[in-house]
Design an enzyme around this catalytic site. Sequence first.
Site, PDB file in Angstrom:
ATOM      1  N   GLY A  12      20.609  36.856  21.190  1.00  0.00           N
ATOM      2  CA  GLY A  12      21.462  38.035  21.412  1.00  0.00           C
ATOM      3  C   GLY A  12      21.112  39.200  20.504  1.00  0.00           C
ATOM      4  N   SER A 126      34.790  38.667  12.811  1.00  0.00           N
ATOM      5  CA  SER A 126      34.851  40.107  13.123  1.00  0.00           C
ATOM      6  C   SER A 126      35.997  40.778  12.391  1.00  0.00           C
ATOM      7  CB  SER A 126      35.038  40.297  14.633  1.00  0.00           C
ATOM      8  OG  SER A 126      35.354  41.636  14.929  1.00  0.00           O
ATOM      9  N   TYR A 150      40.240  38.580  22.194  1.00  0.00           N
ATOM     10  CA  TYR A 150      38.938  38.341  21.537  1.00  0.00           C
ATOM     11  C   TYR A 150      39.139  38.143  20.038  1.00  0.00           C
ATOM     12  CZ  TYR A 150      34.779  39.721  18.987  1.00  0.00           C
ATOM     13  OH  TYR A 150      33.763  39.762  18.063  1.00  0.00           O
ATOM     14  N   LYS A 154      38.594  34.767  17.368  1.00  0.00           N
ATOM     15  CA  LYS A 154      37.860  34.779  16.097  1.00  0.00           C
ATOM     16  C   LYS A 154      38.753  34.222  14.967  1.00  0.00           C
ATOM     17  CE  LYS A 154      33.857  36.552  17.253  1.00  0.00           C
ATOM     18  NZ  LYS A 154      32.623  35.737  17.190  1.00  0.00           N
TER      19      LYS A 154
HETATM   20  C1  WQD Z   1      34.320  52.941  17.611  1.00  0.00           C
HETATM   21  C2  WQD Z   1      35.039  54.286  17.625  1.00  0.00           C
HETATM   22  C3  WQD Z   1      36.672  54.469  19.371  1.00  0.00           C
HETATM   23  C4  WQD Z   1      33.708  54.265  22.620  1.00  0.00           C
HETATM   24  C5  WQD Z   1      34.821  47.033  18.411  1.00  0.00           C
HETATM   25  C6  WQD Z   1      35.450  45.693  18.456  1.00  0.00           C
HETATM   26  C7  WQD Z   1      35.081  44.889  17.246  1.00  0.00           C
HETATM   27  C8  WQD Z   1      33.601  44.883  17.025  1.00  0.00           C
HETATM   28  C9  WQD Z   1      33.030  46.283  17.027  1.00  0.00           C
HETATM   29  C10 WQD Z   1      32.810  42.756  17.834  1.00  0.00           C
HETATM   30  C11 WQD Z   1      36.541  54.154  17.886  1.00  0.00           C
HETATM   31  C12 WQD Z   1      35.532  55.452  19.587  1.00  0.00           C
HETATM   32  C13 WQD Z   1      34.337  54.263  21.386  1.00  0.00           C
HETATM   33  C14 WQD Z   1      33.685  55.450  23.401  1.00  0.00           C
HETATM   34  C15 WQD Z   1      34.922  56.583  21.678  1.00  0.00           C
HETATM   35  N1  WQD Z   1      32.960  44.096  18.003  1.00  0.00           N
HETATM   36  N2  WQD Z   1      34.923  55.411  20.918  1.00  0.00           N
HETATM   37  N3  WQD Z   1      34.304  56.569  22.895  1.00  0.00           N
HETATM   38  O1  WQD Z   1      36.637  49.558  18.553  1.00  0.00           O
HETATM   39  O2  WQD Z   1      35.825  49.896  16.162  1.00  0.00           O
HETATM   40  O3  WQD Z   1      35.318  47.768  17.322  1.00  0.00           O
HETATM   41  O4  WQD Z   1      33.428  46.891  18.263  1.00  0.00           O
HETATM   42  O5  WQD Z   1      33.147  42.084  16.901  1.00  0.00           O
HETATM   43  O6  WQD Z   1      35.540  43.598  17.468  1.00  0.00           O
HETATM   44  O7  WQD Z   1      36.851  45.868  18.415  1.00  0.00           O
HETATM   45  O8  WQD Z   1      34.180  49.867  18.034  1.00  0.00           O
HETATM   46  O9  WQD Z   1      32.412  51.194  19.103  1.00  0.00           O
HETATM   47  O10 WQD Z   1      34.403  50.431  20.508  1.00  0.00           O
HETATM   48  O11 WQD Z   1      34.706  52.239  18.797  1.00  0.00           O
HETATM   49  O12 WQD Z   1      35.469  57.612  21.244  1.00  0.00           O
HETATM   50  O13 WQD Z   1      33.122  55.492  24.530  1.00  0.00           O
HETATM   51  O14 WQD Z   1      34.518  55.068  18.672  1.00  0.00           O
HETATM   52  O15 WQD Z   1      37.930  55.061  19.673  1.00  0.00           O
HETATM   53  O16 WQD Z   1      37.194  55.158  17.114  1.00  0.00           O
HETATM   54  P1  WQD Z   1      35.598  49.341  17.511  1.00  0.00           P
HETATM   55  P2  WQD Z   1      33.874  50.914  19.194  1.00  0.00           P
END
Ligand code: WQD
Length: 347
Positions: A12, A126, A150, A154
């Site tokens: 992965g 996570s 999810y 974890k």
């Molecule tokens: C980051 C920021 C969004 C997409 C998630 C999972 C976590 C981990 C990492 C596995 C936030 C903003 C996002 C978009 C946006 N994964 N955003 N437009 O939510 O911090 O964490 O991924 O373990 O478990 O929860 O990451 O990249 O989704 O968001 O504005 O199209 O970007 O609101 O502030 P997140 P993310």
Amino acid sequence: MVRNILTTGGAGYIGSHVVVELLQAGHRVVILDNFENSDRRAVARIPQLAAGMVVLVEGDVRDQTVVAEALEQYRIDAVIHLAGKKAVGESVSNPLLYFHDNLLGAISLLQAMQATRVRKLVFSSSATVYGVPKELPISETAQTGITNPYGRTKLMIEEIVDDLVEADPRFTAISLRYFNPVGAHASGLIGERPKDTPNNLFPYVAQTAIGQRQEVQVFGDDYDTPDGTGVRDYIHVVDLARGHVAAIDRLFGPPLKDRHMRINLGTGTGYSVLQILDAFSAACGFPIPYRITARRPGDAAISLADPSRAETVLGWRATRDLAQMCADHWAFQQRAALDNSPYLVAN
Ligand code: WQD
């Protein structure tokens, strides 16, 4: 000391980078992967990135017989468990799928480890177990809070490991709580290949930059942050991978204070969505189209690691900066576009 390490989910995005760093550190690696959410090209390219013994066992971590056979056949010394489903949105719409796959996979693995007396585990956890943080930066002793199935899987797996460690005094484990992994190997040969529309910011920005998406939707600009958009602790995937090698090496060192330790893998530095867009634009050389939209339900304003335990316990800290994260992510995105092109000659 050379060790034989089984990496479940080793094909992965995170797993392939972990495998490269394990090989670079001189370990021998067995990849167990069912390719449900990974790409065979990543495995095929690993020998270009690191010398050393790497074996692929194509199989499912939920198949306890396959896991036990691999543990015995390759005389595995420790396991890094990365296999599992990880899409937050999917887990909300289909929680039983996540409980089935992630929990059964972990239990099957742990039973196979118990049966074959393999008693050292690094678990891919996570920062999502913290939910909406009550304190910042977030230390490992912070209160956990579940905001999606999810994240619940974890936390439940961490707690299963707690009970196993209690029952078997020779079992030791480190659960690594990832903040926001991004970027790719500097070669551009391995990186994140989302199978569906990316939920996460970085891959979505990269796909917009390559022209695969129209524009980035910025989920809200009315948070209590400097520019109103969400702030996260982004960590380069190679730094993250090296954190796994440090955790494996630590498990073979002097006894841990706790036989199951939680350790954050983050940088301690946060960036907003608009700062990411600026940094990525600088990396690719042109502006990234975006539009401010409504908040995404469940999002925290800020998530930021206190990375001090990783430095104290593992002697590890992240070193790659945001510019490197963007440059490497962009290089891989361009390569991935070529991969799917009918004109690509070399692998
Ligand atoms: C980051 C920021 C969004 C997409 C998630 C999972 C976590 C981990 C990492 C596995 C936030 C903003 C996002 C978009 C946006 N994964 N955003 N437009 O939510 O911090 O964490 O991924 O373990 O478990 O929860 O990451 O990249 O989704 O968001 O504005 O199209 O970007 O609101 O502030 P997140 P993310």
